[in-house]
Design an enzyme around this catalytic site. Structure first.
Site, PDB file in Angstrom:
ATOM      1  N   ASP A   8      56.264  40.047  37.402  1.00  0.00           N
ATOM      2  CA  ASP A   8      56.130  40.368  38.819  1.00  0.00           C
ATOM      3  C   ASP A   8      57.535  40.325  39.416  1.00  0.00           C
ATOM      4  O   ASP A   8      58.134  39.254  39.519  1.00  0.00           O
ATOM      5  CB  ASP A   8      55.200  39.348  39.487  1.00  0.00           C
ATOM      6  CG  ASP A   8      55.023  39.580  40.984  1.00  0.00           C
ATOM      7  OD1 ASP A   8      55.892  40.216  41.606  1.00  0.00           O
ATOM      8  OD2 ASP A   8      54.008  39.094  41.535  1.00  0.00           O
ATOM      9  N   LYS A  60      55.325  44.669  50.106  1.00  0.00           N
ATOM     10  CA  LYS A  60      56.609  44.084  50.488  1.00  0.00           C
ATOM     11  C   LYS A  60      57.687  45.173  50.536  1.00  0.00           C
ATOM     12  O   LYS A  60      57.578  46.076  51.321  1.00  0.00           O
ATOM     13  CB  LYS A  60      56.941  42.946  49.517  1.00  0.00           C
ATOM     14  CG  LYS A  60      55.731  42.038  49.167  1.00  0.00           C
ATOM     15  CD  LYS A  60      55.211  41.250  50.339  1.00  0.00           C
ATOM     16  CE  LYS A  60      53.865  40.577  50.079  1.00  0.00           C
ATOM     17  NZ  LYS A  60      53.753  39.774  48.877  1.00  0.00           N
ATOM     18  N   TYR A  76      53.574  33.327  42.240  1.00  0.00           N
ATOM     19  CA  TYR A  76      52.899  33.575  43.510  1.00  0.00           C
ATOM     20  C   TYR A  76      51.557  32.852  43.488  1.00  0.00           C
ATOM     21  O   TYR A  76      50.851  32.858  42.468  1.00  0.00           O
ATOM     22  CB  TYR A  76      52.717  35.090  43.660  1.00  0.00           C
ATOM     23  CG  TYR A  76      52.037  35.511  44.920  1.00  0.00           C
ATOM     24  CD1 TYR A  76      52.689  35.452  46.139  1.00  0.00           C
ATOM     25  CD2 TYR A  76      50.726  35.971  44.888  1.00  0.00           C
ATOM     26  CE1 TYR A  76      52.062  35.833  47.304  1.00  0.00           C
ATOM     27  CE2 TYR A  76      50.083  36.367  46.056  1.00  0.00           C
ATOM     28  CZ  TYR A  76      50.761  36.297  47.267  1.00  0.00           C
ATOM     29  OH  TYR A  76      50.129  36.679  48.411  1.00  0.00           O
ATOM     30  N   ARG A 132      38.494  57.127  43.756  1.00  0.00           N
ATOM     31  CA  ARG A 132      38.537  55.797  43.133  1.00  0.00           C
ATOM     32  C   ARG A 132      39.146  55.860  41.734  1.00  0.00           C
ATOM     33  O   ARG A 132      39.678  54.877  41.232  1.00  0.00           O
ATOM     34  CB  ARG A 132      37.154  55.137  43.076  1.00  0.00           C
ATOM     35  CG  ARG A 132      37.187  53.802  42.309  1.00  0.00           C
ATOM     36  CD  ARG A 132      35.952  52.921  42.459  1.00  0.00           C
ATOM     37  NE  ARG A 132      34.718  53.638  42.444  1.00  0.00           N
ATOM     38  CZ  ARG A 132      34.121  54.119  41.351  1.00  0.00           C
ATOM     39  NH1 ARG A 132      34.651  53.943  40.151  1.00  0.00           N
ATOM     40  NH2 ARG A 132      32.994  54.787  41.445  1.00  0.00           N
TER      41      ARG A 132
HETATM   42  C1  LIG Z   1      52.690  39.258  48.119  1.00  0.00           C
HETATM   43  C2  LIG Z   1      52.896  39.016  46.679  1.00  0.00           C
HETATM   44  C3  LIG Z   1      51.884  39.288  45.752  1.00  0.00           C
HETATM   45  C4  LIG Z   1      50.519  39.772  46.160  1.00  0.00           C
HETATM   46  O1  LIG Z   1      50.575  41.041  46.723  1.00  0.00           O
HETATM   47  P1  LIG Z   1      49.449  41.611  47.721  1.00  0.00           P
HETATM   48  O2  LIG Z   1      49.945  42.992  48.001  1.00  0.00           O
HETATM   49  O3  LIG Z   1      49.395  40.713  48.902  1.00  0.00           O
HETATM   50  O4  LIG Z   1      48.161  41.601  46.968  1.00  0.00           O
HETATM   51  C5  LIG Z   1      52.157  39.074  44.412  1.00  0.00           C
HETATM   52  N1  LIG Z   1      53.352  38.604  44.000  1.00  0.00           N
HETATM   53  C6  LIG Z   1      54.341  38.335  44.867  1.00  0.00           C
HETATM   54  C7  LIG Z   1      55.631  37.815  44.347  1.00  0.00           C
HETATM   55  C8  LIG Z   1      54.149  38.517  46.233  1.00  0.00           C
HETATM   56  O5  LIG Z   1      55.127  38.243  47.096  1.00  0.00           O
END
Ligand SMILES: *Cc1c(COP(=O)(O)O)cnc(C)c1O
Length: 385
Positions: free
Chosen positions: A178, A203, A107, A53
């Site tokens: 992000d 992703k 998001y 962890r």
């Molecule tokens: C999917 C996504 C997230 C969240 O990611 P998770 O792995 O589902 O927690 C955050 N920002 C963007 C732009 C995303 O496409």
């Protein structure tokens, strides 16, 4: 890996090899999964490795170093999800009474975290519409963090982070971005002065729609503070997931090039189709941020959006008729996925609110995969027909 000091290896090389020294003869070429929660340890001189962890399992550390290299960052940590990465980044610098300035195009879960969750902990956010808003006017003496996303979902807008970075610098604020939709292959956020880059590794980084993971990259001390937070809140990355993420990174550059190429072809084809009102892709000259995208990005990405002339009914029909592309949320995998924001990410808004954000009812979002593009076009053609 033996490379000269001056030359920074490209993302294809870094994705395959990382920057770790090569082990000696007899060592496995592919690191094993260290599927262990705990490690032999009696006193502090036994070192860092003691409990998974804490984020210091060998698989977690290895994938973190590789992501840092890809982002051009001093350090990075891979965590259990993109939201884990976002939440730990914010919580590591924000205290009760602090203030955040954020883009209004975020998001959905990030927006909710800032708009309704962090206020419960005494942290407020002012949202700025990147088209109309005045960033400078949103800053307060309590502002600590600026949070942006690039490109945005689902209209694929690119905001220029450079003036925001300049404003933040004057005030000593932390700028977080992000950059999930771009991946470090198409956009290295740190190179334009952003302090912290966050990826949903679910992703493009992992790339096969088979894991949930996230990553944060930044300075060594910042990543230390994110790791300290995640030891307390607990979004550690499982070792096997870290191993899968590392495997995904080996093909990241090759996949991104194919995503970029396929998406460009499909965007051009859609733009010329008689059933299409509008194709949205930063690589198209018709996109409002095309010039900026050319300047900031090394590739325009795998996401394409399209507005169908027949509205919501046409969009539903299109989705149901698809045979190769799959109707499913999420993005960034090798397979083409298609979704409608009005049924997914923007379901909580009224049709008028969506329309105001440039998302009318005929809006369909495509995460273009790495299939042969002619096959995808044939599928879209029959589904539009
Ligand atoms: C999917 C996504 C997230 C969240 O990611 P998770 O792995 O589902 O927690 C955050 N920002 C963007 C732009 C995303 O496409």
């Amino acid at each position: 890996m033996s490379v000269s000091k001056e030359r920074r290896p490209g993302p294809g090389t870094l994705g395959v090899h990382g920057t770790d020294p090569r082990p000696g003869p007899g060592a496995p070429v592919v690191s094993p999964v260290v599927q262990s929660a705990t490690f032999y340890w009696s006193t502090p001189e036994d070192g860092e490795l003691l409990y998974s962890r804490y984020g210091n399992n060998p698989n977690q550390l290895q994938v973190g170093r590789k992501i840092a290299a890809l982002e051009g960052a001093e350090a990075a940590v891979a965590l259990g999800s993109g939201m884990g990465a976002t939440a730990m980044s914010l919580l590591s610098v924000l205290d009760a009474g602090d203030h955040v300035v954020a883009s209004s195009r975020l998001y959905g879960a990030t927006y909710q975290l800032l708009a309704s969750e962090l206020p419960r902990r005494g942290i407020e956010t002012s949202f700025v519409d990147p088209d109309r808003g005045d960033w400078e006017a949103a800053f307060r003496t309590e502002t600590k963090v600026v949070f942006v996303e690039l490109p945005t979902n689902p209209t694929l807008r690119i905001l220029d982070p450079r003036p925001i970075v300049a404003l933040a610098r004057e005030r000593g604020l932390t700028v977080m971005c992000d950059a999930t939709f771009a991946s470090p292959v198409n956009f290295r956020a740190l190179s334009v002065g952003i302090d912290v880059v966050i990826q949903s590794a679910t992703k493009y980084l992992s790339g096969h729609s088979d894991v949930i993971a996230g990553a944060v990259s930044g300075t060594g001390p910042f990543i230390e503070s994110v790791m300290r937070m995640s030891r307390l809140y607990g979004p550690a990355l499982d070792p096997h997931t870290a191993w899968l993420l590392d495997r995904g990174l080996r093909t990241l550059d090759a996949r991104m090039r194919r995503h970029n190429e396929n998406a460009m072809r499909i965007a051009r084809w859609l733009e010329a189709h008689s059933e299409v009102e509008r194709a949205i892709y930063p690589g198209l000259p018709s996109h409002p941020d095309h010039e900026l995208a050319r300047e900031l990005l090394d590739g325009f990405g795998g996401m394409v959006s399209v507005v169908l002339k027949g509205g919501g009914e046409a969009a539903d029909r299109f989705m149901h008729r698809l045979q190769l592309a799959a109707a499913a949320p999420s993005l960034g995998g090798v397979e083409t996925l298609v979704s409608q924001p009005r049924w997914t990410s923007h379901a909580g808004l009224t049709a008028e609110q969506r329309e105001a954000q440039g998302i009318p009812d005929g809006f369909v979002r495509l995460s273009v995969g790495i299939e042969n593009v002619e096959d995808l076009i044939a599928d879209f053609d029959q589904a539009l027909g």
